[in-house]
Design a protein around this motif. Structure first.
Motif, PDB file in Angstrom:
ATOM      1  N   GLU A   9      -0.988   2.547   4.181  1.00  0.00           N
ATOM      2  CA  GLU A   9      -1.122   2.178   2.781  1.00  0.00           C
ATOM      3  C   GLU A   9      -0.877   3.389   1.878  1.00  0.00           C
ATOM      4  OE1 GLU A   9      -4.267   0.032  -0.282  1.00  0.00           O
ATOM      5  OE2 GLU A   9      -4.953   0.639   1.695  1.00  0.00           O
ATOM      6  N   GLN A  13       2.122   3.709  -0.849  1.00  0.00           N
ATOM      7  CA  GLN A  13       1.875   4.004  -2.256  1.00  0.00           C
ATOM      8  C   GLN A  13       2.666   5.228  -2.703  1.00  0.00           C
ATOM      9  OE1 GLN A  13      -2.388   4.276  -2.507  1.00  0.00           O
ATOM     10  NE2 GLN A  13      -2.652   2.060  -2.732  1.00  0.00           N
ATOM     11  N   LEU A  16       6.289   4.163  -3.097  1.00  0.00           N
ATOM     12  CA  LEU A  16       6.460   3.383  -4.313  1.00  0.00           C
ATOM     13  C   LEU A  16       6.484   4.289  -5.543  1.00  0.00           C
ATOM     14  CD1 LEU A  16       4.237   0.233  -3.691  1.00  0.00           C
ATOM     15  CD2 LEU A  16       6.716   0.315  -3.958  1.00  0.00           C
TER      16      LEU A  16
END
Length: 63
Positions: A9, A13, A16
């Motif tokens: 995760e 992130q 992104l």
């Protein structure tokens, strides 16, 4: 297993965030090219054009 998911995760992130930065740079470059083209059409020199973020918001000119 939970720690691996948290790591994935965090990586997702970070990726992104990088993609968002790249998209913002590409949009700014595209806007700059459009602004330069418009300036050329209006007979302005590139030095007359400021950064897109500094441009004041103006009302459209009536035709």
């Amino acid at each position: 297993m939970r720690q691996q998911l948290q790591q994935l995760e965090a990586m997702a992130q970070a990726e992104l965030a990088q993609l968002e930065q790249m998209a913002a740079r590409q949009a700014a470059a595209r806007h700059s090219a459009e602004q330069a083209s418009l300036g050329w059409d209006l007979g302005l020199d590139a030095r007359d054009l400021g950064p897109a973020a500094d441009a004041p918001a103006t009302a459209p000119m009536p035709r």
